[in-house]
Design a protein around this motif. Structure first.
Motif, PDB file in Angstrom:
ATOM      1  N   ALA A 228     -34.069  53.230 -21.446  1.00  0.00           N
ATOM      2  CA  ALA A 228     -35.310  53.589 -20.752  1.00  0.00           C
ATOM      3  C   ALA A 228     -35.103  54.057 -19.319  1.00  0.00           C
ATOM      4  O   ALA A 228     -35.929  54.810 -18.793  1.00  0.00           O
ATOM      5  N   ALA A 229     -34.021  53.590 -18.668  1.00  0.00           N
ATOM      6  CA  ALA A 229     -33.831  53.879 -17.240  1.00  0.00           C
ATOM      7  C   ALA A 229     -32.516  54.609 -17.011  1.00  0.00           C
ATOM      8  O   ALA A 229     -31.441  54.063 -17.272  1.00  0.00           O
ATOM      9  N   LYS A 230     -32.613  55.816 -16.535  1.00  0.00           N
ATOM     10  CA  LYS A 230     -31.421  56.597 -16.222  1.00  0.00           C
ATOM     11  C   LYS A 230     -30.636  55.917 -15.101  1.00  0.00           C
ATOM     12  O   LYS A 230     -31.191  55.569 -14.067  1.00  0.00           O
ATOM     13  N   GLY A 231     -29.340  55.747 -15.296  1.00  0.00           N
ATOM     14  CA  GLY A 231     -28.496  55.148 -14.270  1.00  0.00           C
ATOM     15  C   GLY A 231     -28.411  53.644 -14.335  1.00  0.00           C
ATOM     16  O   GLY A 231     -27.696  53.027 -13.540  1.00  0.00           O
ATOM     17  N   TYR A 232     -29.141  53.014 -15.259  1.00  0.00           N
ATOM     18  CA  TYR A 232     -29.067  51.550 -15.365  1.00  0.00           C
ATOM     19  C   TYR A 232     -27.672  51.147 -15.829  1.00  0.00           C
ATOM     20  O   TYR A 232     -27.089  51.750 -16.731  1.00  0.00           O
ATOM     21  N   THR A 233     -27.114  50.093 -15.197  1.00  0.00           N
ATOM     22  CA  THR A 233     -25.821  49.548 -15.619  1.00  0.00           C
ATOM     23  C   THR A 233     -26.022  48.139 -16.151  1.00  0.00           C
ATOM     24  O   THR A 233     -26.831  47.371 -15.623  1.00  0.00           O
ATOM     25  N   ASP A 234     -25.286  47.794 -17.192  1.00  0.00           N
ATOM     26  CA  ASP A 234     -25.470  46.513 -17.866  1.00  0.00           C
ATOM     27  C   ASP A 234     -25.242  45.328 -16.941  1.00  0.00           C
ATOM     28  O   ASP A 234     -24.369  45.357 -16.063  1.00  0.00           O
ATOM     29  N   THR A 235     -26.029  44.285 -17.150  1.00  0.00           N
ATOM     30  CA  THR A 235     -25.822  43.005 -16.477  1.00  0.00           C
ATOM     31  C   THR A 235     -24.779  42.226 -17.264  1.00  0.00           C
ATOM     32  O   THR A 235     -24.974  41.936 -18.441  1.00  0.00           O
ATOM     33  N   LYS A 236     -23.660  41.891 -16.621  1.00  0.00           N
ATOM     34  CA  LYS A 236     -22.512  41.305 -17.316  1.00  0.00           C
ATOM     35  C   LYS A 236     -22.465  39.785 -17.143  1.00  0.00           C
ATOM     36  O   LYS A 236     -22.809  39.264 -16.082  1.00  0.00           O
ATOM     37  N   LEU A 237     -22.015  39.113 -18.169  1.00  0.00           N
ATOM     38  CA  LEU A 237     -21.841  37.664 -18.108  1.00  0.00           C
ATOM     39  C   LEU A 237     -20.569  37.325 -17.331  1.00  0.00           C
ATOM     40  O   LEU A 237     -19.476  37.753 -17.702  1.00  0.00           O
ATOM     41  N   VAL A 238     -20.739  36.583 -16.235  1.00  0.00           N
ATOM     42  CA  VAL A 238     -19.562  36.096 -15.500  1.00  0.00           C
ATOM     43  C   VAL A 238     -18.953  34.921 -16.249  1.00  0.00           C
ATOM     44  O   VAL A 238     -17.737  34.819 -16.389  1.00  0.00           O
ATOM     45  N   GLY A 239     -19.809  34.010 -16.718  1.00  0.00           N
ATOM     46  CA  GLY A 239     -19.292  32.870 -17.453  1.00  0.00           C
ATOM     47  C   GLY A 239     -20.310  31.758 -17.608  1.00  0.00           C
ATOM     48  O   GLY A 239     -21.473  31.875 -17.189  1.00  0.00           O
ATOM     49  N   ILE A 240     -19.855  30.679 -18.222  1.00  0.00           N
ATOM     50  CA  ILE A 240     -20.676  29.502 -18.499  1.00  0.00           C
ATOM     51  C   ILE A 240     -20.099  28.333 -17.712  1.00  0.00           C
ATOM     52  O   ILE A 240     -18.904  28.026 -17.838  1.00  0.00           O
ATOM     53  N   VAL A 241     -20.917  27.716 -16.874  1.00  0.00           N
ATOM     54  CA  VAL A 241     -20.456  26.660 -15.981  1.00  0.00           C
ATOM     55  C   VAL A 241     -20.989  25.315 -16.467  1.00  0.00           C
ATOM     56  O   VAL A 241     -22.197  25.143 -16.642  1.00  0.00           O
ATOM     57  N   LEU A 242     -20.090  24.359 -16.666  1.00  0.00           N
ATOM     58  CA  LEU A 242     -20.457  23.029 -17.148  1.00  0.00           C
ATOM     59  C   LEU A 242     -20.838  22.119 -15.983  1.00  0.00           C
ATOM     60  O   LEU A 242     -20.190  22.131 -14.930  1.00  0.00           O
ATOM     61  N   ASN A 243     -21.874  21.335 -16.201  1.00  0.00           N
ATOM     62  CA  ASN A 243     -22.424  20.455 -15.171  1.00  0.00           C
ATOM     63  C   ASN A 243     -22.567  19.039 -15.742  1.00  0.00           C
ATOM     64  O   ASN A 243     -22.596  18.847 -16.950  1.00  0.00           O
ATOM     65  N   HIS A 244     -22.600  18.029 -14.849  1.00  0.00           N
ATOM     66  CA  HIS A 244     -22.791  16.631 -15.256  1.00  0.00           C
ATOM     67  C   HIS A 244     -21.691  16.160 -16.217  1.00  0.00           C
ATOM     68  O   HIS A 244     -21.974  15.481 -17.207  1.00  0.00           O
ATOM     69  N   VAL A 245     -20.468  16.519 -15.921  1.00  0.00           N
ATOM     70  CA  VAL A 245     -19.355  16.146 -16.798  1.00  0.00           C
ATOM     71  C   VAL A 245     -18.834  14.752 -16.411  1.00  0.00           C
ATOM     72  O   VAL A 245     -18.421  14.520 -15.268  1.00  0.00           O
ATOM     73  N   HIS A 246     -18.848  13.829 -17.355  1.00  0.00           N
ATOM     74  CA  HIS A 246     -18.317  12.479 -17.151  1.00  0.00           C
ATOM     75  C   HIS A 246     -16.807  12.510 -17.365  1.00  0.00           C
ATOM     76  O   HIS A 246     -16.329  13.064 -18.361  1.00  0.00           O
ATOM     77  N   GLU A 247     -16.073  11.892 -16.443  1.00  0.00           N
ATOM     78  CA  GLU A 247     -14.612  11.934 -16.515  1.00  0.00           C
ATOM     79  C   GLU A 247     -13.995  10.549 -16.700  1.00  0.00           C
ATOM     80  O   GLU A 247     -14.547   9.533 -16.279  1.00  0.00           O
ATOM     81  N   TYR A 248     -12.835  10.559 -17.304  1.00  0.00           N
ATOM     82  CA  TYR A 248     -11.945   9.394 -17.326  1.00  0.00           C
ATOM     83  C   TYR A 248     -10.539   9.920 -17.097  1.00  0.00           C
ATOM     84  O   TYR A 248     -10.092  10.824 -17.794  1.00  0.00           O
ATOM     85  N   ALA A 249      -9.849   9.392 -16.084  1.00  0.00           N
ATOM     86  CA  ALA A 249      -8.514   9.886 -15.710  1.00  0.00           C
ATOM     87  C   ALA A 249      -8.552  11.392 -15.442  1.00  0.00           C
ATOM     88  O   ALA A 249      -7.674  12.143 -15.875  1.00  0.00           O
ATOM     89  N   THR A 255     -17.962  12.052 -26.120  1.00  0.00           N
ATOM     90  CA  THR A 255     -18.605  13.139 -26.853  1.00  0.00           C
ATOM     91  C   THR A 255     -18.568  14.436 -26.066  1.00  0.00           C
ATOM     92  O   THR A 255     -18.468  15.528 -26.647  1.00  0.00           O
ATOM     93  N   GLN A 256     -18.640  14.340 -24.733  1.00  0.00           N
ATOM     94  CA  GLN A 256     -18.609  15.558 -23.921  1.00  0.00           C
ATOM     95  C   GLN A 256     -17.303  16.322 -24.113  1.00  0.00           C
ATOM     96  O   GLN A 256     -17.302  17.554 -24.176  1.00  0.00           O
ATOM     97  N   ALA A 257     -16.192  15.617 -24.191  1.00  0.00           N
ATOM     98  CA  ALA A 257     -14.901  16.273 -24.403  1.00  0.00           C
ATOM     99  C   ALA A 257     -14.912  17.054 -25.711  1.00  0.00           C
ATOM    100  O   ALA A 257     -14.398  18.190 -25.788  1.00  0.00           O
ATOM    101  N   TYR A 258     -15.509  16.472 -26.739  1.00  0.00           N
ATOM    102  CA  TYR A 258     -15.588  17.131 -28.045  1.00  0.00           C
ATOM    103  C   TYR A 258     -16.446  18.394 -27.953  1.00  0.00           C
ATOM    104  O   TYR A 258     -16.078  19.456 -28.481  1.00  0.00           O
ATOM    105  N   ILE A 259     -17.595  18.287 -27.273  1.00  0.00           N
ATOM    106  CA  ILE A 259     -18.492  19.442 -27.159  1.00  0.00           C
ATOM    107  C   ILE A 259     -17.853  20.544 -26.318  1.00  0.00           C
ATOM    108  O   ILE A 259     -17.969  21.737 -26.639  1.00  0.00           O
ATOM    109  N   ILE A 260     -17.157  20.175 -25.236  1.00  0.00           N
ATOM    110  CA  ILE A 260     -16.473  21.178 -24.408  1.00  0.00           C
ATOM    111  C   ILE A 260     -15.420  21.914 -25.231  1.00  0.00           C
ATOM    112  O   ILE A 260     -15.290  23.144 -25.149  1.00  0.00           O
ATOM    113  N   HIS A 261     -14.680  21.172 -26.049  1.00  0.00           N
ATOM    114  CA  HIS A 261     -13.676  21.792 -26.917  1.00  0.00           C
ATOM    115  C   HIS A 261     -14.338  22.783 -27.877  1.00  0.00           C
ATOM    116  O   HIS A 261     -13.848  23.902 -28.081  1.00  0.00           O
ATOM    117  N   ALA A 262     -15.477  22.383 -28.460  1.00  0.00           N
ATOM    118  CA  ALA A 262     -16.195  23.261 -29.384  1.00  0.00           C
ATOM    119  C   ALA A 262     -16.720  24.504 -28.664  1.00  0.00           C
ATOM    120  O   ALA A 262     -16.669  25.624 -29.210  1.00  0.00           O
TER     121      ALA A 262
END
Length: 324
Positions: A228-249, A255-262
């Motif tokens: 629809a718009a001449k000269g429009y350039t695609d909006t690109k995905l930089v990435g997916i940033v994970l938040n509220h990650v619980h850590e051990y060592a 479960t978060q480790a499993y979901i991150i792996h998936a």
């Protein structure tokens, strides 16, 4: 030759996944990267000029920058309330080139670095709670005498924010848009105006479900805007940033480790290697109206989360460098 501004939308259809936290702290992280650690090859020593755009009627980004009391006073109680994105969109709906200064609606240096101090290179274009009605206004509005070649087209309804930001883009290095948790007109305006987008998520089943839908929908919008718009350039995905990650060592646990792996199996290049850990550092600093860096020297979790923000910001810059 001046470096072209990079405009980035932070989006997710779900609420509570860290859109505002990421938007706000990326702006601050850029200031700290330029000052206190060796810069990545794509970066420079002078702090970048950043514009934060609060496009969400919940106004969380405004509250993060100004505190709830100050922001409420500025939009409701003051004799001369500040202008907001809601007002600008209304003006730009009525005319293609309104005689209005967008600069007058931008609040300069309003992110506090500590008591009595602010980040000089971060500005804010504020939202308004009534922005929730703006989507309805855009939907029902019909501009008369629109350009003949676009007669019958609603394209201008997606270009409002782009037209607004185009008047001030030359003043900034980065523009970050904190989007509402939906895909209504305001979010689509943000995507039209952006070069890139980021998806924050929490690594749990409900929060991470739907990421593929977001990516597919943005691809569909890119296709529609391109046709629809001449000269429009695609909006690109930089990435997916994970938040509220619980850590051990120092590693995600349970479960978060499993979901991150998936998620990494599904999005092998899109998931950021660096993530924001769970903890009270950001909530504690937010209670004072500061970013997490303000308490880094006195609070161990604030220090940890400050380092997380720096690592995420550095990875963000490196990913942009690869895209450029």
């Amino acid at each position: 030759m001046a470096q072209k501004v990079k405009t980035v939308s932070v989006i997710n259809w779900k609420g509570g996944v860290g859109k505002t936290t990421l938007t706000y702290h990326l702006a601050v992280g850029l200031q700290h990267l330029s000052c206190d650690q060796p810069e990545p090859p794509t970066y420079r020593k002078t702090p970048p000029k950043v514009l934060l755009v609060d496009a969400d009627a919940q106004c969380s980004l405004c509250i993060s920058c100004l505190t709830a009391e100050q922001f409420e006073h500025m939009i409701y109680r003051d004799d001369t309330p500040i202008g907001t994105l809601k007002d600008l969109i209304a003006h730009f709906l009525e005319s293609e080139q309104p005689p209005i200064s967008v600069r007058d609606y931008i609040l300069p240096a309003c992110v506090q670095s500590g008591e009595g101090h602010a980040y000089a290179h971060i500005d804010l274009l504020p939202s308004h709670p009534d922005l929730i009605y703006t989507d309805m206004n855009i939907a029902v509005y019909s501009r008369p005498n629109f350009r003949k070649q676009l007669l019958g087209s609603d394209l201008y309804k997606f270009q409002l924010l782009d037209n607004i930001l185009n008047t001030v883009k030359h003043e900034y290095d980065f523009i970050f848009i904190d989007c509402p948790p939906n895909l209504n007109y305001v979010t689509q305006n943000a995507l039209y105006a952006s070069d890139y987008y980021l998806i924050p998520t929490i690594p749990d089943k409900l929060s991470s479900y739907g990421i593929l839908s977001i990516i597919h929908k943005v691809n569909d919008l890119n296709k529609m805007f391109r046709s629809a718009a001449k000269g429009y350039t695609d909006t690109k995905l930089v990435g997916i940033v994970l938040n509220h990650v619980h850590e051990y060592a120092n590693k995600p646990k349970g479960t978060q480790a499993y979901i991150i792996h998936a998620l990494k199996d599904m999005f092998p290049t899109e998931i950021f290697e660096n993530y924001l850990t769970y903890g009270d550092g950001i909530p504690k600093s937010s209670a004072f109206g500061y970013p997490v860096f303000a308490l880094a020297r006195s609070h161990s979790n604030s220090e940890k989360q400050s380092q997380c923000v720096k690592h995420i910001t550095s990875e963000f810059l490196n990913k942009l460098g690869k895209e450029s």
